[in-house]
Scaffold this active site. Structure first.
Site: not given
Lengths: 502, 153
Positions: A158, A182, A235, A291, A402
């Site tokens: 996202f 996707k 993740s 990230c 994180e």
């Protein structure tokens, strides 16, 4: 102040793109909400297992013709796509701001990075070349050719809804493979737009398929025997324990790019003004949902006495906090805004829990992002302001996990050696930065630090399209990385031919 | 806070408005005073070219990693706003004087943002400098036209 025009005026009903057709899904739908305004901008289908199978079947059928299409012809399709992306640059950027919440400058930066992937992939006739050697034995020649494999699955995150799928898709398609993509169901709109442009660019039916959805689509990809490889960005728990493991079990190639907890080291000889400016982008850009964002700032006292380190630390933190306090928050389409909201309320809740945890663990909340002002009247549901913690130790959750939000943790180290040791205590290894005027320290840092992407006086060490996007430890699972020549290798098989003529 | 930490996006929006205003101003000027047509024939089109140059450079340079949250510290955009409304009873010399002031202000703006964006990748300040130089050349040309018009009057 200018609020730019929204390209989406009414909620869109999204569909899947399978075999060159836009098709309704049989699945349930989910709302896509603009996190800054709270307005519903689309309804996205959560596609069924049958629909992912249809898409894989379409890709499989399109593959023989596409792989026989000369690389130069495939490149021409990508050239046309690149031109269409340029023509639609502004609309694509505004869509990202609406679906994700990032500022318009950030969205335009993301659009540029995405287009660069397509640009690099247009060089496929050169990039895909093999190699040869005459007379490996007397009168015998050997050569290597790179061949596509078939169908690949791409699962987007996202946080960079436009750019990240393009780390893979153009390279997969350029090498002669077909894809099923996707996008994140949280912000799928810019990917829908890319597919519309890919269709206009003349990419044949079945080559570039898009299936909206969630776990069912992901499971369908992981279990499908006709999918040769998966590219995933998300993740660490999902990437490592689900995607990487399952691809190992089913024998698929895999690129899994995961979470991070990145450090920025500030050495005593750093140019403080430039360092703080770079840190603002690094810690708070994309509202910390990146990230490659730095999250832990270590002020290093190499060569300083204890008192000098204290004074230097205070100077750095004061400048950091002063700069962070000036960040303007609001709707990303307002071009005066520096930071937008988090993607959704759940993500805000997660960040707030970490703020509470940090306080409970004994860190000092120097700048409280729970208190903030917006530049206009907007719902506050997804906003969190820049946050700074001091007195942070590495055993605290806020230092090692994180958070994926605008939270900075300030720490101290007496030496470069100690600071590098701190980086290595964290399980992640995505990126790390050093700010210094010393080549010796910079080299020591880049040589020793176990992270895939190193920034030297650069806050976000984001590799360009012609370099691999690296990562180590719990930040990356796989062998070859996305982007550039490594992506070409990932999407092709090396075939060796040894020939002799009698 | 506006005017203290100005985003790159806000600068680009400002330039789009500035060049649009300039083009409209020169369209009106050349329409109302026939004697200006030859000398100022390209001025309106130049505005569109300047805009394209800057926007293209920005779009080709900005990346999420390096420039997205760049701030033009201390820049007062309101102070750079230009007045391009020609009064109904303005003379040709009045219009040229306004044009000289417009070019002077625009040149000052582009030089200012070029100076403040030195730490951005070189292409962006270079584009601003290019337009600043063009604006300065135009100012000189307009000044000589104004001097001639005043001498004639």
């Amino acid at each position: 102040m200018a609020v730019l025009k929204e390209p989406i005026e009414e909620a869109l009903q999204l569909r899947n793109y399978i075999d060159g057709e836009w098709v309704e899904s049989e699945g349930e739908t989910k709302e896509v909400v603009n996190p800054a305004t709270g307005k519903v901008i689309a309804e996205v289908p959560i596609s069924t297992k049958d629909e992912i199978e249809e898409a894989v079947e379409a890709a499989k059928e399109a593959y023989p013709d596409w792989r026989r299409t000369p690389p130069l012809a495939r490149a021409r399709c990508l050239f046309r796509l690149k031109e269409l992306l340029e023509e639609n640059f502004e609309e694509l950027s505004r869509i990202q701001t609406m679906e994700h919440g990032k500022t318009i400058d950030e969205s335009r930066g993301e659009t540029r990075r995405g287009i660069e992937m397509v640009e690099v992939a247009t060089g496929i006739p050169s990039l895909m070349m093999g190699c040869n050697l005459e007379d490996i034995a007397s009168g015998i020649d050997e050569y290597l050719i790179r061949q596509p494999l078939g169908v690949f699955g791409i699962i987007g995150p996202f946080n960079f809804p436009f750019m990240v799928p393009l780390w893979f898709a153009p390279f997969a398609v350029a090498t002669g493979n077909c894809i099923v993509l996707k996008p994140s169901s949280e912000d799928p709109l810019s990917q829908i737009k890319i597919v519309e442009l890919a269709e206009e660019a003349g990419i044949p039916p079945g080559v570039w398929n898009l299936v909206n959805g969630g776990r069912t689509v992901v499971s369908g990809m992981l279990d499908h025997p006709d999918i040769k490889g998966i590219c995933f960005v998300g993740s660490t728990p999902v990437g490592r324990d689900v995607i990487y493991r399952r691809c190992g079990e089913t024998g698929k190639r895999v690129i899994v790019m995961c979470g991070a907890k990145n450090f920025a080291l500030v050495m005593p000889d750093a140019d403080l003004e430039s360092t703080i400016a770079a840190c603002m982008t690094s810690f708070y850009g994309n509202t910390g949902q990146r990230c490659l964002a730095n999250a832990n700032l270590v002020v290093v006292g190499e060569g300083l006495s204890e008192q000098e380190l204290e004074a230097f630390y205070k100077k750095v933190v004061d400048a950091f906090v002063a700069s962070a306090s000036k960040i303007r928050m609001g709707y990303g389409l307002d071009d005066t805004v520096h930071m937008g909201p988090l993607r959704d309320e759940g993500k805000k809740e997660n960040v707030l829990q970490y703020v509470e945890k940090g306080i409970e663990e004994g860190a000092t909340l120097t700048l409280d992002g729970r208190q903030f002002e917006l530049v206009e009247d907007l719902p506050e549901a997804c906003f969190v302001g820049p946050t700074v913690f001091e007195d942070v130790t590495l055993d605290m959750a806020i230092a090692k996990e994180e958070i994926f939000g605008p939270v900075a943790c300030m720490m101290k180290a007496t030496s470069l050696d100690e600071a590098i040791g701190m980086i290595h205590q964290i399980p992640f290894g995505n990126a790390a930065s050093i700010f210094t005027g010393s080549g010796k320290w910079a080299r020591e840092f880049q040589y020793r630090v176990e992270c895939g992407n190193i920034g030297i006086n650069v806050g976000i060490a984001a590799p360009m399209a012609f370099f691999p996007f690296s990562g180590m430890k719990d930040s990356f699972f796989g062998t070859l990385h996305g982007q550039g020549p490594e992506a070409i290798r990932f999407f092709t098989e090396s075939k060796v031919v040894i020939q002799r003529w009698f | 806070m506006e005017g203290v930490h100005v985003t790159t996006a806000a600068i680009i929006s400002f330039i789009e408005r500035l060049e649009e205003q300039s083009s409209a101003f020169y369209d009106e000027l050349t329409e109302r005073w026939e004697e200006s047509r030859e000398a100022l024939a390209t001025f309106s089109e130049d505005g569109r070219r300047n805009r394209t140059l800057v926007v293209r450079t920005y779009q080709e340079t900005i990346s999420d990693a390096l420039e997205a949250t760049y701030s033009f510290e201390g820049l007062d955009l309101k102070g750079h706003a230009v007045d391009t409304a020609l009064a109904g009873d303005a003379s040709y010399a009045d219009a040229l004087a306004m044009a000289v002031a417009l070019e002077e202000k625009a040149c000052r703006f582009y030089s200012d943002v070029a100076e403040r964006s030195q730490s951005l990748l070189a292409t962006i300040p270079r584009a601003f400098q290019r337009v600043a130089k063009k604006r300065e050349r135009r100012r000189l040309k307009l000044q000589s036209l104004l001097d001639a018009a005043e001498a004639g009057a």
